[in-house]
Write a protein that holds these residues in place. Sequence first.
Motif, PDB file in Angstrom:
ATOM      1  N   PRO A 113      69.508  43.003  49.078  1.00  0.00           N
ATOM      2  CA  PRO A 113      68.122  43.485  48.970  1.00  0.00           C
ATOM      3  C   PRO A 113      67.104  42.616  49.707  1.00  0.00           C
ATOM      4  O   PRO A 113      65.999  43.093  50.002  1.00  0.00           O
ATOM      5  N   ASN A 114      67.429  41.351  49.986  1.00  0.00           N
ATOM      6  CA  ASN A 114      66.483  40.492  50.697  1.00  0.00           C
ATOM      7  C   ASN A 114      66.125  41.032  52.075  1.00  0.00           C
ATOM      8  O   ASN A 114      65.036  40.772  52.591  1.00  0.00           O
ATOM      9  N   PHE A 115      67.031  41.782  52.697  1.00  0.00           N
ATOM     10  CA  PHE A 115      66.749  42.314  54.024  1.00  0.00           C
ATOM     11  C   PHE A 115      65.744  43.455  53.913  1.00  0.00           C
ATOM     12  O   PHE A 115      65.903  44.364  53.094  1.00  0.00           O
ATOM     13  N   VAL A 116      64.701  43.369  54.727  1.00  0.00           N
ATOM     14  CA  VAL A 116      63.599  44.335  54.624  1.00  0.00           C
ATOM     15  C   VAL A 116      63.317  45.072  55.923  1.00  0.00           C
ATOM     16  O   VAL A 116      62.636  46.098  55.910  1.00  0.00           O
ATOM     17  N   ALA A 117      63.798  44.549  57.055  1.00  0.00           N
ATOM     18  CA  ALA A 117      63.443  45.139  58.335  1.00  0.00           C
ATOM     19  C   ALA A 117      64.632  45.095  59.283  1.00  0.00           C
ATOM     20  O   ALA A 117      65.516  44.234  59.178  1.00  0.00           O
ATOM     21  N   VAL A 118      64.617  46.030  60.251  1.00  0.00           N
ATOM     22  CA  VAL A 118      65.639  46.100  61.295  1.00  0.00           C
ATOM     23  C   VAL A 118      64.928  46.209  62.635  1.00  0.00           C
ATOM     24  O   VAL A 118      64.063  47.075  62.819  1.00  0.00           O
ATOM     25  N   GLY A 159      71.274  50.897  44.121  1.00  0.00           N
ATOM     26  CA  GLY A 159      70.500  51.676  43.155  1.00  0.00           C
ATOM     27  C   GLY A 159      70.206  53.091  43.554  1.00  0.00           C
ATOM     28  O   GLY A 159      69.356  53.749  42.930  1.00  0.00           O
ATOM     29  N   ARG A 160      70.844  53.580  44.621  1.00  0.00           N
ATOM     30  CA  ARG A 160      70.656  54.950  45.101  1.00  0.00           C
ATOM     31  C   ARG A 160      69.168  55.253  45.299  1.00  0.00           C
ATOM     32  O   ARG A 160      68.538  54.601  46.116  1.00  0.00           O
ATOM     33  N   ASP A 161      68.594  56.178  44.556  1.00  0.00           N
ATOM     34  CA  ASP A 161      67.190  56.545  44.800  1.00  0.00           C
ATOM     35  C   ASP A 161      66.234  55.377  44.602  1.00  0.00           C
ATOM     36  O   ASP A 161      65.118  55.376  45.142  1.00  0.00           O
ATOM     37  N   GLU A 162      66.654  54.371  43.829  1.00  0.00           N
ATOM     38  CA  GLU A 162      65.804  53.210  43.594  1.00  0.00           C
ATOM     39  C   GLU A 162      66.087  52.073  44.579  1.00  0.00           C
ATOM     40  O   GLU A 162      65.457  51.014  44.502  1.00  0.00           O
ATOM     41  N   ALA A 163      67.009  52.290  45.495  1.00  0.00           N
ATOM     42  CA  ALA A 163      67.346  51.250  46.464  1.00  0.00           C
ATOM     43  C   ALA A 163      66.143  50.953  47.357  1.00  0.00           C
ATOM     44  O   ALA A 163      65.430  51.875  47.773  1.00  0.00           O
ATOM     45  N   PRO A 164      65.881  49.673  47.641  1.00  0.00           N
ATOM     46  CA  PRO A 164      64.771  49.354  48.547  1.00  0.00           C
ATOM     47  C   PRO A 164      65.072  49.855  49.955  1.00  0.00           C
ATOM     48  O   PRO A 164      66.190  49.699  50.454  1.00  0.00           O
ATOM     49  N   GLY A 165      64.088  50.455  50.574  1.00  0.00           N
ATOM     50  CA  GLY A 165      64.282  50.963  51.925  1.00  0.00           C
ATOM     51  C   GLY A 165      64.219  49.858  52.958  1.00  0.00           C
ATOM     52  O   GLY A 165      64.021  48.677  52.650  1.00  0.00           O
ATOM     53  N   LEU A 166      64.394  50.238  54.211  1.00  0.00           N
ATOM     54  CA  LEU A 166      64.290  49.314  55.341  1.00  0.00           C
ATOM     55  C   LEU A 166      63.239  49.832  56.311  1.00  0.00           C
ATOM     56  O   LEU A 166      63.066  51.049  56.472  1.00  0.00           O
ATOM     57  N   GLN A 167      62.537  48.914  56.958  1.00  0.00           N
ATOM     58  CA  GLN A 167      61.574  49.286  57.990  1.00  0.00           C
ATOM     59  C   GLN A 167      62.191  49.001  59.357  1.00  0.00           C
ATOM     60  O   GLN A 167      62.727  47.917  59.590  1.00  0.00           O
ATOM     61  N   PHE A 168      62.108  49.983  60.256  1.00  0.00           N
ATOM     62  CA  PHE A 168      62.736  49.892  61.566  1.00  0.00           C
ATOM     63  C   PHE A 168      61.675  49.728  62.651  1.00  0.00           C
ATOM     64  O   PHE A 168      60.711  50.497  62.720  1.00  0.00           O
ATOM     65  N   LEU A 169      61.876  48.710  63.482  1.00  0.00           N
ATOM     66  CA  LEU A 169      61.007  48.464  64.636  1.00  0.00           C
ATOM     67  C   LEU A 169      61.885  48.460  65.883  1.00  0.00           C
ATOM     68  O   LEU A 169      62.229  47.409  66.433  1.00  0.00           O
ATOM     69  N   PRO A 170      62.261  49.639  66.386  1.00  0.00           N
ATOM     70  CA  PRO A 170      63.077  49.686  67.602  1.00  0.00           C
ATOM     71  C   PRO A 170      62.240  49.287  68.808  1.00  0.00           C
ATOM     72  O   PRO A 170      61.084  49.690  68.938  1.00  0.00           O
ATOM     73  N   CYS A 171      62.825  48.483  69.682  1.00  0.00           N
ATOM     74  CA  CYS A 171      62.120  48.019  70.877  1.00  0.00           C
ATOM     75  C   CYS A 171      62.664  48.665  72.155  1.00  0.00           C
ATOM     76  O   CYS A 171      62.344  48.218  73.255  1.00  0.00           O
ATOM     77  N   GLU A 172      63.482  49.700  72.002  1.00  0.00           N
ATOM     78  CA  GLU A 172      63.992  50.404  73.177  1.00  0.00           C
ATOM     79  C   GLU A 172      62.845  51.111  73.903  1.00  0.00           C
ATOM     80  O   GLU A 172      61.939  51.647  73.260  1.00  0.00           O
ATOM     81  N   LEU A 173      62.922  51.137  75.206  1.00  0.00           N
ATOM     82  CA  LEU A 173      61.833  51.712  75.997  1.00  0.00           C
ATOM     83  C   LEU A 173      62.067  53.208  76.196  1.00  0.00           C
ATOM     84  O   LEU A 173      62.393  53.678  77.281  1.00  0.00           O
ATOM     85  N   ILE A 174      61.926  53.956  75.109  1.00  0.00           N
ATOM     86  CA  ILE A 174      61.943  55.406  75.182  1.00  0.00           C
ATOM     87  C   ILE A 174      60.739  55.914  74.406  1.00  0.00           C
ATOM     88  O   ILE A 174      60.200  55.229  73.542  1.00  0.00           O
TER      89      ILE A 174
END
Length: 487
Positions: A113-118, A159-174
């Motif tokens: 759960p500590n991971f918050v971003a990708v 936790g399924r529906d209660e699982a913390p989500g992740l925030q995605f910051l893709p840096c691909e140039l599209i």
Amino acid sequence: MERISAGALNGRPRPTERVIQFGEGNFLRAFIDWKIDRMNEEVGADYGVVIVRPIDGGNPHSLNDSDGVYTVLSRGVGADSSAVSEARAIAAIRREISAVSDWEDTLALAREPNFVAVVSNTTEAGITYNGECQANDAPPASFPAKVTRLLMERYSTCGRDEAPGLQFLPCELIDKNGDTLEKIVLQHAQDWELSIDFQGWVKTKCAFYNTLVDRIVPGYPRDEAESIEMELGYHDPLMVTAELFHFLVIEKRQDQPELVLPLAEKDAGTIITENAEGYKERKVAILNGAHTALCPLALHAGVETVREAMDNAPARAFLDALIQTEIMPHLSLPQDELKVFAEEVLRRFANPFIQHRWYDISLNGLAKFHTRNLPRLKKHWAATGVPPKLMSLSLAAWLAFYIGDFPGAEELPPRDAKDVVQRMNKIAQLKGEGDVEALVGAFLGDECIWGQSMADEELIAEVANGYRFLTAEAFSLNRLTDWCERQ
């Protein structure tokens, strides 16, 4: 000389693992990791990065052999016109793993759960849909399929529906990189018949932000490495050079949550906005488009670096004319603002500290032309009624590069997706027949390369003229004056 290690940080703390990064390349390490590292220090944040190498191969050196520490060397010309060189040992990277050989370790990241971003940069070709990928692949071949599998793991174990989500910051140039990644992830979820609840969790608990990234990153300073390392006092095979300029735009719509990474808090080079289109359009068209347009011409002329090309007056005049006449008139931002940005771009290209090699820029060259230059080519053509002359010459040079019809071709083979290289090898067989129009027509007519047939008689004629101009006699950048004057 010993290799760089945590000792080079001079006591700076190591942050907690909280960010997953797909990609170990020079750009991510000199841009987003550098920004995260500065953010941690200047804001007092605590975001450590675990790098996941998405495919086999790549850089043979591992960050694990240096405690995750490496050097970013930012160099350029300051506001007072003086030379500036800033070396920073990066503390933010904690370790790296391979998605191919360490897939179970990769999945384990999703369960924490500590991971918050990708964050990611898997090249322009990385965020693509591959219908052959399956949920039980270990790992799935494509980046979006890997992401889908990671999200499945997080949902089912946290936790399924209660699982913390992740925030995605893709840096691909599209275009719309975040939206595109989310769309493909949800497509895989449907393909794999994953539950409606899971798909709803992805939509509501995870966030995919569109981004724009801008920093020239030449990479490892091969020609200067020894002298730089003597000055630094350590050996660093993963040292990476970058220009001083850096610009990150994160598009956060009103329906999206606040970003967990406070990247913009004390960084003037990072902005958060509801609409990044204007920034994206000018950057892709002017900065990247100029690079892509001149690249094959420089390679044809035997010019190795961007700086060397910018020292050539005809090449600089070619770029200036290209930007002023074939790119800027077809962009949405005010022309005065675009002119200032264009002048800054040319100064950045001429940065005396950066040895940005054209052959490195040529990687996936046709995909880059498709993304960066083709929209402006079409707009110019529609607005004026004739194909743009300078872009047509660039297209001819790309054709010559991919079929090996230029001096030094054996040492500089095209590097692109396997199917693209195979298609261009097939087109190259027409070269021996001596019909340049047929050769160009096959090139422009390949719908797999361009997404549609570009084999219009006018464009074929213009590109064929450019091809003859390039190949009829020895080409140098000085000859660009002749091409510009004859138009």
